[in-house]
Scaffold this motif. Structure first.
Motif, short mmCIF file in Angstrom:
data_model
loop_
_atom_site.label_atom_id
_atom_site.label_comp_id
_atom_site.label_asym_id
_atom_site.label_seq_id
_atom_site.Cartn_x
_atom_site.Cartn_y
_atom_site.Cartn_z
N LEU A 200 0.88 -1.21 -0.10
CA LEU A 200 0.01 -0.19 0.11
C LEU A 200 0.82 1.36 -0.23
O LEU A 200 0.35 2.32 -0.46
N GLY A 201 2.08 1.15 0.53
CA GLY A 201 2.84 2.51 0.63
C GLY A 201 3.92 2.56 -0.45
O GLY A 201 4.37 3.65 -1.13
N LYS A 202 4.60 1.37 -0.89
CA LYS A 202 5.69 1.48 -1.86
C LYS A 202 5.32 0.18 -3.09
O LYS A 202 5.31 -1.01 -2.65
N MET A 203 5.31 0.70 -4.03
CA MET A 203 5.53 -0.44 -5.14
C MET A 203 6.45 -0.04 -6.24
O MET A 203 6.87 1.09 -6.32
N VAL A 204 7.18 -0.93 -6.75
CA VAL A 204 8.13 -0.80 -7.68
C VAL A 204 7.66 -1.75 -8.90
O VAL A 204 6.85 -2.60 -9.07
N PRO A 205 8.37 -1.39 -10.12
CA PRO A 205 8.00 -2.21 -11.38
C PRO A 205 8.32 -3.75 -11.17
O PRO A 205 8.99 -4.10 -10.21
N LEU A 206 7.47 -4.53 -12.02
CA LEU A 206 7.36 -5.76 -12.00
C LEU A 206 8.84 -6.32 -12.21
O LEU A 206 9.60 -5.71 -13.09
N ALA A 207 9.24 -7.26 -11.83
CA ALA A 207 10.63 -7.92 -11.92
C ALA A 207 10.59 -9.00 -12.90
O ALA A 207 9.56 -9.95 -13.17
N GLY A 208 11.64 -9.23 -13.65
CA GLY A 208 11.61 -10.24 -14.72
C GLY A 208 11.21 -9.77 -16.03
O GLY A 208 10.24 -9.77 -16.54
N GLY A 209 12.42 -9.43 -17.15
CA GLY A 209 11.99 -9.15 -18.26
C GLY A 209 11.18 -7.71 -18.33
O GLY A 209 10.14 -7.66 -19.22
N VAL A 210 11.63 -6.85 -17.57
CA VAL A 210 10.83 -5.42 -17.55
C VAL A 210 11.45 -4.52 -18.85
O VAL A 210 12.47 -4.39 -19.18
N ILE A 211 10.04 -4.24 -19.51
CA ILE A 211 10.34 -3.49 -20.57
C ILE A 211 9.13 -2.34 -20.53
O ILE A 211 8.23 -2.54 -20.14
N GLY A 212 9.54 -0.98 -21.04
CA GLY A 212 8.52 -0.13 -20.90
C GLY A 212 7.79 0.34 -19.81
O GLY A 212 6.68 0.17 -19.70
N GLY A 213 8.70 0.54 -18.74
CA GLY A 213 8.15 1.07 -17.68
C GLY A 213 7.19 0.14 -16.67
O GLY A 213 6.42 0.53 -15.88
N GLY A 214 7.66 -1.10 -16.65
CA GLY A 214 7.02 -2.20 -15.91
C GLY A 214 6.29 -3.27 -16.39
O GLY A 214 5.70 -4.15 -15.95
N PHE A 215 6.38 -3.23 -17.93
CA PHE A 215 5.74 -4.42 -18.51
C PHE A 215 6.54 -5.65 -18.42
O PHE A 215 7.63 -5.75 -18.99
N ASP A 216 5.91 -6.73 -17.82
CA ASP A 216 6.73 -8.00 -17.60
C ASP A 216 6.42 -8.86 -18.91
O ASP A 216 5.13 -9.57 -18.86
N LEU A 217 7.50 -8.91 -19.72
CA LEU A 217 7.36 -9.74 -21.03
C LEU A 217 7.22 -11.14 -20.52
O LEU A 217 6.43 -11.68 -21.17
N VAL A 218 8.18 -11.76 -19.60
CA VAL A 218 8.23 -13.07 -19.29
C VAL A 218 6.68 -13.60 -18.91
O VAL A 218 6.31 -14.72 -19.36
N THR A 219 6.45 -12.83 -17.63
CA THR A 219 5.20 -13.41 -17.05
C THR A 219 4.15 -13.25 -17.99
O THR A 219 3.26 -13.93 -17.90
N THR A 220 3.81 -12.22 -18.78
CA THR A 220 2.90 -11.91 -19.63
C THR A 220 2.57 -13.17 -20.70
O THR A 220 1.50 -13.52 -21.12
N ASN A 221 3.79 -13.54 -21.24
CA ASN A 221 3.92 -14.41 -22.13
C ASN A 221 3.18 -15.67 -21.61
O ASN A 221 2.44 -16.58 -22.27
N ILE A 222 3.53 -16.08 -20.27
CA ILE A 222 3.32 -17.19 -19.75
C ILE A 222 1.56 -17.24 -19.44
O ILE A 222 0.92 -18.08 -19.65
N ILE A 223 1.17 -15.95 -19.09
CA ILE A 223 -0.23 -15.55 -19.02
C ILE A 223 -0.91 -15.85 -20.32
O ILE A 223 -1.83 -16.56 -20.59
N ALA A 224 -0.47 -15.43 -21.42
CA ALA A 224 -0.99 -15.57 -22.76
C ALA A 224 -0.82 -17.22 -23.10
O ALA A 224 -2.01 -17.51 -23.46
N GLN A 225 -0.10 -18.06 -22.75
CA GLN A 225 -0.10 -19.21 -23.01
C GLN A 225 -0.95 -19.97 -22.23
O GLN A 225 -2.03 -20.83 -22.56
N ASN A 226 -1.44 -19.56 -20.85
CA ASN A 226 -2.45 -20.12 -20.28
C ASN A 226 -3.78 -19.82 -20.85
O ASN A 226 -4.58 -20.82 -20.86
#
Length: 250
Positions: A200-226
């Motif tokens: 609630l107080g502090k958040m940082v960009p997603l970790a793992g393949g971070v591109i474009g200010g927080g976009f997590d390419l690796v995780t999103t690809n796994i989500i897409a395959q699901n």
């Protein structure tokens, strides 16, 4: 008796107490329900689209279905193009500030959630499902848990890699949907908490393949395959197997 002084001291004491509570709250992790509430807001925005920024899920799905001969090809093209498009910082920046969430979450994180949910819902639409239903919405959320999706769906009658009929999805009870949503909220908080993301107080960009200010390419690809496995691919694979009378690999 210095009543004015006592009143001032009491006011200062109360102010410090309120500040301490506020600071303590900032350090608290989101609850499972708060995580689902965030998904609800992003999902609603994804379904309706954002004027002059992005199409609705229905429009997005229709655009791809009109360009490709099968749902499978349309869905895979949609996923591929979304992954490429979202690696540009301009796209996510354009979404920043538009999505108002029930808790304080940085714009880049809400934008990532929006993009991921929109992609999954569009894949579901291409697969013949109605994203507006509670059942499909919950399954979309389940896809968001990445590699944990099988565990989230375990014991619910829904298995990753087995596309179930629309009629069967409609029969999933409200109690089961609630259990899945609780698991989703918990899994996302656990996953994000490992790198201190959801707070609630502090958040940082997603970790793992971070591109474009927080976009997590690796995780999103796994989500897409699901999403492809749950809403598209298995039925097509089974249809091809039946036509050729062959047994494919699991």
């Amino acid at each position: 008796m210095d009543t004015a002084g006592d009143g001032a001291a009491a006011a200062i004491s109360k102010g410090k107490e309120q500040l301490d509570k506020a600071n303590q709250k900032k350090g608290e992790a989101l609850s499972s329900q708060q995580m689902v509430d965030i998904l609800d807001v992003c999902y609603d925005k994804a379904l309706r689209g954002i004027p002059k920024v992005s199409k609705s899920v229905d429009e997005l799905a229709e655009d791809y279905s009109s360009k490709y001969p099968t749902a499978e090809k349309a869905a895979k093209a949609l996923v591929a193009n979304q992954l490429v498009k979202c690696t540009t910082s301009g796209f996510l920046t354009g979404l920043g500030g538009i999505i108002t969430l029930p808790v304080a979450v940085p714009a880049n994180v809400s934008s990532v959630l929006y993009v991921q949910l929109r992609m999954i819902a569009a894949v579901a639409k291409l697969g013949g499902y109605e994203p507006n239903t509670d059942q499909v919405q919950t399954l979309v959320y389940a896809c968001m848990t990445g590699q944990a999706v099988a565990d989230v769906l375990k014991g619910t009658g829904v298995k990753l890699g087995t596309k179930i009929a629309t009629a069967s999805i409609e029969k999933i009870s409200g109690a089961t949907l609630t259990r899945i949503n609780q698991k989703v909220g918990f899994r996302l908080i656990t996953k994000f908490g490992q790198t201190g993301i959801i707070n609630l107080g502090k958040m940082v960009p997603l970790a793992g393949g971070v591109i474009g200010g927080g976009f997590d390419l690796v995780t999103t690809n796994i989500i897409a395959q699901n999403a492809l496995k749950l809403f598209i691919e298995t039925t097509i694979e089974r249809s091809e197997q039946n036509d050729s009378d062959t047994i494919g690999e699991d």
